[in-house]
Design a protein around this motif. Structure first.
Motif, PDB file in Angstrom:
ATOM      1  N   SER A 117     -12.066   7.892 -39.915  1.00  0.00           N
ATOM      2  CA  SER A 117     -13.309   8.233 -40.253  1.00  0.00           C
ATOM      3  C   SER A 117     -14.172   7.139 -41.056  1.00  0.00           C
ATOM      4  N   GLU A 118     -13.679   6.684 -41.922  1.00  0.00           N
ATOM      5  CA  GLU A 118     -14.521   5.611 -42.829  1.00  0.00           C
ATOM      6  C   GLU A 118     -14.339   4.431 -42.204  1.00  0.00           C
ATOM      7  N   THR A 119     -13.508   4.015 -41.496  1.00  0.00           N
ATOM      8  CA  THR A 119     -13.475   2.697 -40.517  1.00  0.00           C
ATOM      9  C   THR A 119     -14.549   2.899 -39.607  1.00  0.00           C
ATOM     10  N   PHE A 120     -14.564   3.869 -38.669  1.00  0.00           N
ATOM     11  CA  PHE A 120     -15.899   4.090 -38.081  1.00  0.00           C
ATOM     12  C   PHE A 120     -17.198   4.230 -38.685  1.00  0.00           C
ATOM     13  N   LYS A 121     -17.284   4.838 -39.750  1.00  0.00           N
ATOM     14  CA  LYS A 121     -18.618   4.519 -40.631  1.00  0.00           C
ATOM     15  C   LYS A 121     -18.882   3.243 -40.673  1.00  0.00           C
ATOM     16  N   LEU A 122     -17.845   2.459 -41.379  1.00  0.00           N
ATOM     17  CA  LEU A 122     -18.190   1.036 -41.568  1.00  0.00           C
ATOM     18  C   LEU A 122     -18.527   0.284 -40.404  1.00  0.00           C
ATOM     19  N   LEU A 123     -18.334   0.576 -39.151  1.00  0.00           N
ATOM     20  CA  LEU A 123     -18.671  -0.050 -38.069  1.00  0.00           C
ATOM     21  C   LEU A 123     -19.774   0.344 -37.383  1.00  0.00           C
ATOM     22  N   GLY A 124     -20.402   1.467 -38.079  1.00  0.00           N
ATOM     23  CA  GLY A 124     -21.415   1.975 -37.699  1.00  0.00           C
ATOM     24  C   GLY A 124     -22.717   1.340 -37.963  1.00  0.00           C
ATOM     25  N   ASP A 125     -22.824   0.383 -38.544  1.00  0.00           N
ATOM     26  CA  ASP A 125     -23.671  -0.596 -39.487  1.00  0.00           C
ATOM     27  C   ASP A 125     -24.004  -1.797 -38.653  1.00  0.00           C
ATOM     28  N   PRO A 126     -25.458  -2.014 -37.960  1.00  0.00           N
ATOM     29  CA  PRO A 126     -25.672  -3.040 -37.154  1.00  0.00           C
ATOM     30  C   PRO A 126     -25.147  -4.685 -37.957  1.00  0.00           C
ATOM     31  N   THR A 127     -25.472  -4.501 -39.283  1.00  0.00           N
ATOM     32  CA  THR A 127     -25.338  -5.853 -40.065  1.00  0.00           C
ATOM     33  C   THR A 127     -23.729  -6.065 -39.905  1.00  0.00           C
ATOM     34  N   ILE A 134     -21.696  -9.464 -38.501  1.00  0.00           N
ATOM     35  CA  ILE A 134     -20.712 -10.004 -39.159  1.00  0.00           C
ATOM     36  C   ILE A 134     -19.571 -10.087 -38.478  1.00  0.00           C
ATOM     37  N   LEU A 135     -19.088  -8.958 -37.828  1.00  0.00           N
ATOM     38  CA  LEU A 135     -17.479  -9.058 -37.405  1.00  0.00           C
ATOM     39  C   LEU A 135     -17.762 -10.107 -36.084  1.00  0.00           C
ATOM     40  N   THR A 136     -18.697  -9.779 -35.294  1.00  0.00           N
ATOM     41  CA  THR A 136     -18.913 -10.570 -34.154  1.00  0.00           C
ATOM     42  C   THR A 136     -18.887 -12.110 -34.356  1.00  0.00           C
ATOM     43  N   ILE A 137     -19.705 -12.467 -35.450  1.00  0.00           N
ATOM     44  CA  ILE A 137     -19.583 -13.841 -35.758  1.00  0.00           C
ATOM     45  C   ILE A 137     -18.351 -14.500 -36.418  1.00  0.00           C
ATOM     46  N   LEU A 138     -17.646 -13.613 -36.972  1.00  0.00           N
ATOM     47  CA  LEU A 138     -16.223 -14.110 -37.477  1.00  0.00           C
ATOM     48  C   LEU A 138     -15.354 -13.931 -36.436  1.00  0.00           C
ATOM     49  N   ASP A 152      -9.514  -9.705 -40.263  1.00  0.00           N
ATOM     50  CA  ASP A 152      -8.330  -9.302 -40.674  1.00  0.00           C
ATOM     51  C   ASP A 152      -6.924  -9.660 -39.423  1.00  0.00           C
ATOM     52  N   ASP A 153      -7.310  -9.075 -38.334  1.00  0.00           N
ATOM     53  CA  ASP A 153      -6.176  -9.299 -37.292  1.00  0.00           C
ATOM     54  C   ASP A 153      -6.913  -8.783 -35.941  1.00  0.00           C
ATOM     55  N   ASN A 154      -6.246  -9.197 -34.953  1.00  0.00           N
ATOM     56  CA  ASN A 154      -6.984  -9.011 -33.638  1.00  0.00           C
ATOM     57  C   ASN A 154      -7.330  -7.657 -33.357  1.00  0.00           C
ATOM     58  N   HIS A 155      -6.873  -6.552 -34.103  1.00  0.00           N
ATOM     59  CA  HIS A 155      -7.092  -5.156 -33.729  1.00  0.00           C
ATOM     60  C   HIS A 155      -8.627  -5.024 -34.082  1.00  0.00           C
ATOM     61  N   VAL A 156      -9.496  -5.769 -34.816  1.00  0.00           N
ATOM     62  CA  VAL A 156     -10.638  -5.698 -35.033  1.00  0.00           C
ATOM     63  C   VAL A 156     -11.529  -6.318 -33.694  1.00  0.00           C
ATOM     64  N   VAL A 157     -11.188  -7.340 -33.093  1.00  0.00           N
ATOM     65  CA  VAL A 157     -11.662  -7.761 -31.550  1.00  0.00           C
ATOM     66  C   VAL A 157     -11.536  -6.487 -30.626  1.00  0.00           C
ATOM     67  N   VAL A 158     -10.223  -6.042 -30.824  1.00  0.00           N
ATOM     68  CA  VAL A 158      -9.960  -4.982 -29.773  1.00  0.00           C
ATOM     69  C   VAL A 158     -11.001  -3.879 -29.993  1.00  0.00           C
ATOM     70  N   LEU A 159     -11.098  -3.356 -31.405  1.00  0.00           N
ATOM     71  CA  LEU A 159     -12.187  -2.239 -31.462  1.00  0.00           C
ATOM     72  C   LEU A 159     -13.666  -2.596 -30.754  1.00  0.00           C
ATOM     73  N   LEU A 160     -14.131  -3.870 -31.359  1.00  0.00           N
ATOM     74  CA  LEU A 160     -15.151  -4.309 -30.997  1.00  0.00           C
ATOM     75  C   LEU A 160     -15.262  -4.335 -29.368  1.00  0.00           C
ATOM     76  N   GLN A 217     -17.239  -2.184 -24.409  1.00  0.00           N
ATOM     77  CA  GLN A 217     -16.855  -1.631 -22.687  1.00  0.00           C
ATOM     78  C   GLN A 217     -17.229  -0.312 -22.662  1.00  0.00           C
ATOM     79  N   HIS A 218     -17.146   0.600 -23.563  1.00  0.00           N
ATOM     80  CA  HIS A 218     -17.611   1.865 -23.568  1.00  0.00           C
ATOM     81  C   HIS A 218     -19.078   2.073 -23.512  1.00  0.00           C
ATOM     82  N   ILE A 219     -19.872   1.468 -23.973  1.00  0.00           N
ATOM     83  CA  ILE A 219     -21.498   1.566 -24.113  1.00  0.00           C
ATOM     84  C   ILE A 219     -21.824   0.898 -22.844  1.00  0.00           C
ATOM     85  N   LEU A 220     -21.220  -0.198 -22.266  1.00  0.00           N
ATOM     86  CA  LEU A 220     -21.554  -0.715 -20.970  1.00  0.00           C
ATOM     87  C   LEU A 220     -21.192   0.106 -19.697  1.00  0.00           C
ATOM     88  N   HIS A 221     -20.415   0.754 -20.015  1.00  0.00           N
ATOM     89  CA  HIS A 221     -19.666   1.615 -19.083  1.00  0.00           C
ATOM     90  C   HIS A 221     -20.723   2.484 -18.081  1.00  0.00           C
TER      91      HIS A 221
END
Length: 103
Positions: free
Chosen positions: A19-29, A33-37, A85-93, A98-102
Protein backbone atom coordinates in the motif's frame (compact mmCIF):
# COMPACT_ATOMS: atom_id res chain seq x y z
CA UNK A 1 6.59 -12.91 -8.56
CA UNK A 2 3.26 -13.42 -6.79
CA UNK A 3 0.56 -15.03 -8.89
CA UNK A 4 -3.19 -14.43 -8.56
CA UNK A 5 -3.81 -17.53 -6.45
CA UNK A 6 -1.36 -16.30 -3.76
CA UNK A 7 -2.64 -12.72 -3.41
CA UNK A 8 -5.13 -13.77 -0.74
CA UNK A 9 -2.23 -15.01 1.40
CA UNK A 10 -0.64 -11.59 1.96
CA UNK A 11 0.01 -10.86 5.64
CA UNK A 12 -0.66 -7.47 7.21
CA UNK A 13 2.94 -6.27 7.05
CA UNK A 14 3.21 -7.11 3.36
CA UNK A 15 -0.14 -5.48 2.64
CA UNK A 16 1.00 -2.28 4.37
CA UNK A 17 4.32 -2.21 2.46
CA UNK A 18 2.50 -2.73 -0.85
CA UNK A 19 0.00 0.00 0.00
CA UNK A 20 2.79 2.45 0.86
CA UNK A 21 4.55 1.67 -2.43
CA UNK A 22 1.38 2.42 -4.37
CA UNK A 23 0.92 5.66 -2.39
CA UNK A 24 4.39 6.77 -3.45
CA UNK A 25 3.60 5.87 -7.05
CA UNK A 26 0.46 8.00 -6.80
CA UNK A 27 2.35 11.28 -7.17
CA UNK A 28 2.83 12.75 -10.68
CA UNK A 29 6.25 14.23 -9.87
CA UNK A 30 7.53 10.89 -8.60
CA UNK A 31 6.19 9.14 -11.69
CA UNK A 32 8.06 11.67 -13.84
CA UNK A 33 11.26 11.11 -11.87
CA UNK A 34 10.98 7.34 -12.22
CA UNK A 35 10.27 7.67 -15.93
CA UNK A 36 13.33 9.88 -16.40
CA UNK A 37 15.49 7.46 -14.43
CA UNK A 38 14.23 4.53 -16.50
CA UNK A 39 16.39 5.89 -19.33
CA UNK A 40 19.61 6.68 -17.50
CA UNK A 41 21.30 7.45 -14.21
CA UNK A 42 21.10 11.16 -13.36
CA UNK A 43 22.16 13.63 -10.71
CA UNK A 44 19.67 15.79 -8.81
CA UNK A 45 20.63 18.91 -10.75
CA UNK A 46 19.86 17.24 -14.11
CA UNK A 47 16.54 15.83 -12.88
CA UNK A 48 15.59 19.27 -11.52
CA UNK A 49 16.52 20.94 -14.82
CA UNK A 50 14.57 18.38 -16.84
CA UNK A 51 11.44 18.85 -14.70
CA UNK A 52 12.00 22.60 -14.24
CA UNK A 53 11.82 22.25 -10.47
CA UNK A 54 14.08 23.17 -7.59
CA UNK A 55 16.79 20.79 -6.49
CA UNK A 56 15.50 20.67 -2.92
CA UNK A 57 12.04 19.58 -4.11
CA UNK A 58 13.60 16.85 -6.26
CA UNK A 59 15.87 15.75 -3.40
CA UNK A 60 12.83 15.41 -1.14
CA UNK A 61 11.02 13.21 -3.70
CA UNK A 62 14.14 11.11 -4.26
CA UNK A 63 14.47 10.56 -0.51
CA UNK A 64 10.93 9.17 -0.43
CA UNK A 65 11.59 6.96 -3.45
CA UNK A 66 14.81 5.70 -1.87
CA UNK A 67 13.02 4.82 1.36
CA UNK A 68 10.71 2.54 -0.65
CA UNK A 69 13.67 1.05 -2.55
CA UNK A 70 12.36 2.36 -5.86
CA UNK A 71 15.56 4.28 -6.56
CA UNK A 72 19.16 3.92 -5.41
CA UNK A 73 22.10 6.29 -5.49
CA UNK A 74 25.85 6.35 -5.58
CA UNK A 75 28.19 9.18 -4.64
CA UNK A 76 30.69 10.64 -7.03
CA UNK A 77 32.53 13.42 -5.27
CA UNK A 78 29.89 15.76 -3.87
CA UNK A 79 27.18 14.63 -6.32
CA UNK A 80 24.71 11.82 -5.83
CA UNK A 81 23.74 9.90 -8.95
CA UNK A 82 20.33 8.25 -8.95
CA UNK A 83 18.99 5.26 -10.86
CA UNK A 84 16.10 2.85 -10.55
CA UNK A 85 16.66 0.27 -7.86
CA UNK A 86 15.90 -2.64 -10.17
CA UNK A 87 13.87 -3.69 -13.20
CA UNK A 88 10.75 -4.27 -11.08
CA UNK A 89 10.19 -0.51 -11.08
CA UNK A 90 10.08 -0.48 -14.89
CA UNK A 91 7.66 -3.42 -14.82
CA UNK A 92 5.38 -1.55 -12.38
CA UNK A 93 5.38 1.56 -14.57
CA UNK A 94 4.77 -0.41 -17.76
CA UNK A 95 1.97 -2.45 -16.18
CA UNK A 96 0.26 0.72 -14.95
CA UNK A 97 0.62 2.32 -18.36
CA UNK A 98 -0.78 -0.73 -20.13
CA UNK A 99 -3.70 -0.75 -17.72
CA UNK A 100 -4.69 2.88 -18.34
CA UNK A 101 -4.25 2.54 -22.12
CA UNK A 102 -6.29 -0.66 -22.28
CA UNK A 103 -9.66 -0.19 -23.96
Amino acid sequence: MVNKSKLHLLDNATTVRLSETFKLLGDPTRIKILTILSNDEMCVCDIAATLQMGQSAISHQLRLLRSARLVKFRREGKEAWYSLDDNHVVVLLNQGLQHILHN
